[in-house]
Design a protein around this motif. Structure first.
Motif, PDB file in Angstrom:
ATOM      1  N   ALA A 120       0.818  -1.209   0.000  1.00 21.20           N
ATOM      2  CA  ALA A 120       0.000   0.000   0.000  1.00 21.20           C
ATOM      3  C   ALA A 120       0.854   1.261   0.000  1.00 21.20           C
ATOM      4  O   ALA A 120       0.541   2.249  -0.681  1.00 21.20           O
ATOM      5  N   ALA A 121       1.948   1.236   0.753  1.00 19.14           N
ATOM      6  CA  ALA A 121       2.826   2.410   0.808  1.00 19.14           C
ATOM      7  C   ALA A 121       3.461   2.682  -0.543  1.00 19.14           C
ATOM      8  O   ALA A 121       3.522   3.836  -1.000  1.00 19.14           O
ATOM      9  N   VAL A 122       3.928   1.638  -1.210  1.00 20.77           N
ATOM     10  CA  VAL A 122       4.530   1.832  -2.535  1.00 20.77           C
ATOM     11  C   VAL A 122       3.470   2.250  -3.538  1.00 20.77           C
ATOM     12  O   VAL A 122       3.713   3.106  -4.394  1.00 20.77           O
ATOM     13  N   ALA A 123       2.281   1.680  -3.449  1.00 21.10           N
ATOM     14  CA  ALA A 123       1.205   2.040  -4.371  1.00 21.10           C
ATOM     15  C   ALA A 123       0.870   3.529  -4.279  1.00 21.10           C
ATOM     16  O   ALA A 123       0.616   4.184  -5.302  1.00 21.10           O
ATOM     17  N   GLY A 124       0.879   4.079  -3.075  1.00 24.46           N
ATOM     18  CA  GLY A 124       0.607   5.498  -2.915  1.00 24.46           C
ATOM     19  C   GLY A 124       1.664   6.357  -3.560  1.00 24.46           C
ATOM     20  O   GLY A 124       1.354   7.333  -4.268  1.00 24.46           O
ATOM     21  N   PHE A 125       2.930   6.018  -3.351  1.00 21.68           N
ATOM     22  CA  PHE A 125       4.011   6.775  -3.975  1.00 21.68           C
ATOM     23  C   PHE A 125       3.975   6.626  -5.490  1.00 21.68           C
ATOM     24  O   PHE A 125       4.189   7.591  -6.233  1.00 21.68           O
ATOM     25  N   PHE A 126       3.731   5.412  -5.957  1.00 27.52           N
ATOM     26  CA  PHE A 126       3.648   5.136  -7.384  1.00 27.52           C
ATOM     27  C   PHE A 126       2.579   6.010  -8.052  1.00 27.52           C
ATOM     28  O   PHE A 126       2.818   6.627  -9.099  1.00 27.52           O
ATOM     29  N   ALA A 127       1.407   6.084  -7.444  1.00 27.51           N
ATOM     30  CA  ALA A 127       0.335   6.904  -8.007  1.00 27.51           C
ATOM     31  C   ALA A 127       0.714   8.382  -8.023  1.00 27.51           C
ATOM     32  O   ALA A 127       0.411   9.105  -8.979  1.00 27.51           O
ATOM     33  N   ASP A 128       1.388   8.837  -6.979  1.00 33.64           N
ATOM     34  CA  ASP A 128       1.882  10.216  -6.959  1.00 33.64           C
ATOM     35  C   ASP A 128       2.813  10.480  -8.144  1.00 33.64           C
ATOM     36  O   ASP A 128       2.733  11.517  -8.805  1.00 33.64           O
ATOM     37  N   GLU A 129       3.727   9.539  -8.398  1.00 37.39           N
ATOM     38  CA  GLU A 129       4.683   9.718  -9.488  1.00 37.39           C
ATOM     39  C   GLU A 129       4.006   9.726 -10.847  1.00 37.39           C
ATOM     40  O   GLU A 129       4.369  10.508 -11.739  1.00 37.39           O
ATOM     41  N   LEU A 130       3.033   8.861 -11.044  1.00 38.35           N
ATOM     42  CA  LEU A 130       2.294   8.885 -12.300  1.00 38.35           C
ATOM     43  C   LEU A 130       1.692  10.264 -12.536  1.00 38.35           C
ATOM     44  O   LEU A 130       1.899  10.884 -13.586  1.00 38.35           O
ATOM     45  N   LEU A 131       0.956  10.745 -11.558  1.00 39.45           N
ATOM     46  CA  LEU A 131       0.257  12.018 -11.729  1.00 39.45           C
ATOM     47  C   LEU A 131       1.228  13.188 -11.840  1.00 39.45           C
ATOM     48  O   LEU A 131       1.001  14.109 -12.631  1.00 39.45           O
ATOM     49  N   ARG A 132       2.290  13.154 -11.081  1.00 38.98           N
ATOM     50  CA  ARG A 132       3.267  14.247 -11.147  1.00 38.98           C
ATOM     51  C   ARG A 132       3.893  14.354 -12.533  1.00 38.98           C
ATOM     52  O   ARG A 132       4.300  15.433 -12.971  1.00 38.98           O
ATOM     53  N   ASN A 133       3.921  13.239 -13.243  1.00 44.59           N
ATOM     54  CA  ASN A 133       4.496  13.217 -14.577  1.00 44.59           C
ATOM     55  C   ASN A 133       3.443  13.267 -15.684  1.00 44.59           C
ATOM     56  O   ASN A 133       3.761  13.062 -16.853  1.00 44.59           O
ATOM     57  N   GLY A 134       2.208  13.538 -15.313  1.00 41.74           N
ATOM     58  CA  GLY A 134       1.169  13.713 -16.313  1.00 41.74           C
ATOM     59  C   GLY A 134       0.568  12.436 -16.837  1.00 41.74           C
ATOM     60  O   GLY A 134      -0.153  12.458 -17.849  1.00 41.74           O
TER      61      GLY A 134
END
Length: 443
Positions: A120-134
């Motif tokens: 869950a912790a990695v999934a949250g960071f992963f989703a942040d990175e997707l959105l931060r990069n458009g």
């Protein structure tokens, strides 16, 4: 970054330079629509209209929220068609090649995803990175553990993202701690499909890692799942690396080719995504094209692992469905702009010029078409979900200076692709809602 479900009654008008694609610019002159002073009219999270601002101004309802991005470029959110969320924390790990990289970094890291809290912790960071990069839609990989897929599905659902993932299937040639069986893998996949497939903006992908790590029994079970769930996606790897191709030939001596193995088990069809596809012959390219399956081209990964160069000449000759993907963590960036940069250079090494227009098409409409999502995302066709991004031509001093000299749309897009990264992504909208705290004030 987080998003909230669209407010049903609200209408927004988003003004700026608006671009989207209708078809492949490599083969069509009327491939895209572009409005220098354009507007998107968004109602209840969907595109109501897109076009020239002057022509559409009268259609903006009184009381609509107007958001001004003039001078910036608005285009559909990027769609990453091959990315490994469990490899987020091993990105940029040194290795002499693919198989060593899997054994040294990937498999030990993926072991940790048996723990729901870690996943869950990695999934949250992963989703942040997707959105931060458009990147507003993704076809992502989980691990062999059902907990990993559950965690990513839950995170994507919380943020209202359009996302595909699936539990990895491996029953041989891998560490015991990552091994399932043909029966347990099929059972776990079916359970995950029942929980998540078709829920809100989520879809499931049947996910054999690659032929060497699945027995004939497991590949047969994948084919049975594919028949039982015809609207599920399929994702795997094919012909990425010469050593891998040689290994596959030794493991499957009866198969004509690497791709033939998947075809034999009924895994070559529309909605199937094949990562890499570098070492295919003419017959395989024709089979891949005729099947309706698609290639996920992963240039930063291919360069990082020394796998090889994707052949755009042959790809075009066979009209393959090509999409663009980061392949994190073998890939070295979540940024689709940096991925375009690498794709252009890979193409040049093969004597092929990959235009900026086509690169942006591959990262948006091409992916949507390959996934059967052309009426959902990837363009600004009325009725599509309003996932879009805003690119800032003033994002860095160098990009600003180059943008001032850009005389054509191709030049501006090329500058973004060659010089850009996450800093260029000024704003991200998911279903018409601003993702994160970067939205400008409305007036």
């Amino acid at each position: 970054m987080t998003t909230t479900p669209p407010t049903q009654s609200i209408t927004r008008a988003i003004r700026g330079r608006v671009l989207h694609f209708l078809r492949d610019p490599q083969f069509h002159d009327d491939a895209y629509q572009y409005w220098e002073d354009g507007v998107l009219i968004v109602t209840a999270g969907h595109i109501a209209a897109a076009g020239d601002y002057t022509a559409l101004a009268a259609q903006i309802p009184a009381g609509a929220e107007v958001i001004d991005h003039r001078g910036k470029l608005i285009l559909p959110g990027f769609i990453d068609t091959h990315v490994h969320y469990p490899q987020t924390d091993i990105i940029a790990s040194p290795s002499p090649g693919l198989l060593h990289w899997l054994e040294t970094y990937t498999f030990p890291e993926e072991r940790r995803f048996a723990e729901p809290e870690y996943a869950a912790a990695v999934a949250g960071f992963f989703a942040d990175e997707l959105l931060r990069n458009g990147t507003t839609s993704a076809v992502a990989w989980s691990t062999v553990h059902t907990a990993s897929a559950d965690a990513l599905f839950a995170e994507a659902d919380r943020r209202n993202l359009r996302l595909v993932t699936g539990k990895v299937l491996m029953d041989r040639n891998c560490p015991e701690f990552l091994r399932d069986t043909a029966e347990s893998g099929a059972r776990d996949s079916a359970d995950l499909i029942s929980r998540w497939h078709g829920k809100n903006r989520l879809s499931y992908a049947i996910t054999p890692r690659f032929a060497p790590t699945s027995s004939d029994a497991q590949l047969a079970a994948c084919g049975e799942l594919a028949r039982a769930y015809p609207d599920a996606f399929i994702q795997t790897h094919v012909a990425e690396n010469r050593d891998e191709v040689k290994w596959v030939a030794e493991l499957f001596p009866q198969a004509r080719s690497y791709l033939d193995i998947y075809d034999h088990y009924g895994l070559l069809r529309p909605g199937a995504l094949y990562g890499h596809a570098i070492y295919l012959d003419q017959d395989d390219r024709k089979r891949l094209a005729d099947s309706g399956a698609a290639v996920a081209h992963c240039p930063t990964s291919n360069l990082f692992l020394g796998s090889g160069f994707y052949d755009f000449h042959q790809s075009d000759a066979h009209r393959l469905n090509v999409t663009l993907a980061t392949d994190v963590g073998g890939g070295t960036s979540f940024s689709m702009l940096r991925t375009m940069n690498a794709a252009h250079k890979v193409a040049r090494m093969g004597g092929y010029h990959l235009s900026a227009l086509r690169m942006f098409y591959l990262a948006t409409r091409a992916a949507a078409d390959a996934l059967g999502w052309s009426e959902r995302v990837g363009s600004f066709t009325p009725g599509c979900e309003a996932d879009f991004i805003v690119l800032d031509p003033q994002a860095t001093p160098l990009i600003a200076r180059r943008s001032e000299r850009s005389e054509t749309l191709e030049e501006q897009l090329f500058a973004f692709a060659m010089l850009g990264d996450d800093r260029v992504i000024g704003n991200v909208y998911v279903m018409g809602e601003a993702a994160g705290a970067s939205a400008p004030a409305a007036h």
